[in-house]
Write a protein that holds these residues in place. Structure first.
Motif, PDB file in Angstrom:
ATOM      1  N   LYS A  10      50.213 -20.123 -14.013  1.00  0.00           N
ATOM      2  CA  LYS A  10      48.871 -20.024 -14.607  1.00  0.00           C
ATOM      3  C   LYS A  10      48.217 -21.405 -14.657  1.00  0.00           C
ATOM      4  N   ALA A  11      47.040 -21.492 -14.067  1.00  0.00           N
ATOM      5  CA  ALA A  11      46.340 -22.784 -14.033  1.00  0.00           C
ATOM      6  C   ALA A  11      46.135 -23.319 -15.442  1.00  0.00           C
ATOM      7  N   ALA A  12      45.775 -22.447 -16.374  1.00  0.00           N
ATOM      8  CA  ALA A  12      45.465 -22.889 -17.743  1.00  0.00           C
ATOM      9  C   ALA A  12      46.694 -23.474 -18.428  1.00  0.00           C
ATOM     10  N   GLU A  13      47.881 -23.053 -17.989  1.00  0.00           N
ATOM     11  CA  GLU A  13      49.105 -23.547 -18.648  1.00  0.00           C
ATOM     12  C   GLU A  13      49.699 -24.764 -17.970  1.00  0.00           C
ATOM     13  N   CYS A  14      49.490 -24.902 -16.663  1.00  0.00           N
ATOM     14  CA  CYS A  14      50.218 -26.001 -16.000  1.00  0.00           C
ATOM     15  C   CYS A  14      49.354 -27.214 -15.610  1.00  0.00           C
ATOM     16  N   LEU A  15      48.053 -27.048 -15.486  1.00  0.00           N
ATOM     17  CA  LEU A  15      47.244 -28.193 -15.042  1.00  0.00           C
ATOM     18  C   LEU A  15      46.826 -29.061 -16.230  1.00  0.00           C
ATOM     19  N   THR A  16      47.189 -30.323 -16.201  1.00  0.00           N
ATOM     20  CA  THR A  16      46.835 -31.227 -17.297  1.00  0.00           C
ATOM     21  C   THR A  16      46.263 -32.511 -16.706  1.00  0.00           C
ATOM     22  N   ALA A  17      45.656 -33.304 -17.574  1.00  0.00           N
ATOM     23  CA  ALA A  17      45.068 -34.574 -17.130  1.00  0.00           C
ATOM     24  C   ALA A  17      46.146 -35.551 -16.666  1.00  0.00           C
ATOM     25  N   ARG A  18      47.410 -35.282 -16.980  1.00  0.00           N
ATOM     26  CA  ARG A  18      48.505 -36.143 -16.515  1.00  0.00           C
ATOM     27  C   ARG A  18      49.297 -35.448 -15.421  1.00  0.00           C
ATOM     28  N   GLY A  19      48.666 -34.543 -14.687  1.00  0.00           N
ATOM     29  CA  GLY A  19      49.337 -33.881 -13.570  1.00  0.00           C
ATOM     30  C   GLY A  19      49.660 -32.439 -13.887  1.00  0.00           C
TER      31      GLY A  19
END
Ligand code: UVW
Length: 312
Positions: free
Chosen positions: A122-131
């Protein structure tokens, strides 16, 4: 020919094929047998680098590509280790670079659609500003990317140095190229497509022409690669895929990227310099070789700089 994107996506989707936690996608096609076959391609000992230099004079034009060229900063120059014994010195540097500034792999987290990445992450769970927490490029680096490589020189097939920008490569053309060159694609092979596009940078030295509309694979080629059980695909253009109006304004933007990376789990190699390799393959008539391009294990990155090497 246009594809029904959603139908193609469903039939090519490899989610769960190598386990629910898999983050290496089609690289799973590379087996010990594939690697032994790859090693047996080595006959002349000739070696080629397919990587551009990571340089501040690289191919990026930030106003157009939205990516900067690498910035190398020397942070320690001519420093002594021990002031009482100053003969030995050292130099250190820091590199600030988009991971995709020059020759690179796109990780399986590089693109997505409808809120999901490869293998249903899930994009909302895995994409963060630190990768990214999943499908980071470091997974492609373990144990690396090595296989039998096959160059499909589509520019040569068409008798040109570089394909015109409106040339969309079709599956039939890939078949024709294999036949003309006398090669076939086996399970786990890495397919390397030459369009000639990168010559605008490497030969003509005109980086203003690197971005923009350009020749590349049509979305239908995703099915061709899927049927061959290829491990990865790379090319000498910006995006592997054909970039024209329809690839930006069609049913979905960058359809080949979405099918290959998000649905199939196939890494894309971009901006490969294929000129010297192309000349050598034309000379000796051998278009298959040992290919190695391990990404840097940058934890959670969406891509990695590489210097791919070929041994014939
Ligand atoms: C995108 O920027 C989406 O594509 P590329 O993989 O060509 O960098």
């Amino acid at each position: 020919m246009t594809i029904d994107f959603d139908k193609a996506a469903e039939s090519l989707r490899n989610w769960g094929r190598w386990g629910d936690d898999d983050q290496r996608g089609t690289l799973n096609h590379v087996s010990p047998e594939t690697l032994k076959r790859a090693a047996s391609e080595v006959q002349t000992g000739k070696m080629f680098s397919l990587g551009l230099e990571f340089s501040q004079d690289g191919p990026q034009v930030p106003e157009v590509t939205k990516r900067a060229n690498p910035q190398l900063l020397a942070c320690d120059i001519d420093q002594v280790f021990n002031p009482n014994n100053p003969r030995s010195r050292f130099n250190d540097d820091v590199l600030i670079t988009p991971t995709q500034a020059a020759t690179q792999w796109d990780a399986l987290s590089h693109v997505h659609y409808d809120g999901e990445l490869y293998n249903g992450c899930k994009a909302a769970e895995c994409l963060t500003a630190r990768g990214t927490k999943q499908n980071g490029v470091h997974h492609l680096g373990n144990p690396g990317i090595m296989s039998r490589g096959v160059l499909l020189d589509i520019a040569k097939l068409n008798g040109v140095d570089a394909l015109p920008a409106d040339h969309k490569i079709s599956p039939d053309e890939l078949d024709k190229c294999c036949e003309t060159q006398g090669v076939s694609i086996g399970q786990g092979d890495i397919v390397i497509i030459r369009t000639g596009h990168l010559r605008v940078f490497t030969v003509q030295k005109d980086k203003t022409k690197v971005a923009g509309f350009q020749a590349g694979l049509g979305a239908e080629c995703a099915e061709w690669l899927h049927d061959k059980s290829a491990a990865a695909v790379a090319a000498d253009n910006m995006a592997v895929e054909f970039l024209g109006m329809e690839s930006l304004a069609g049913e979905i933007v960058l359809p080949f990227h979405m099918l290959a990376i998000r649905d199939m789990g196939m890494p894309l190699g971009e901006m490969f310099d294929l000129e010297a390799l192309s000349r050598d393959c034309a000379e000796d008539g051998r278009y298959s070789f040992l290919f190695s391009a391990p990404p840097l294990k940058i934890t959670g990155a969406f891509g990695s700089p590489i210097n791919p090497v070929v041994l014939k």
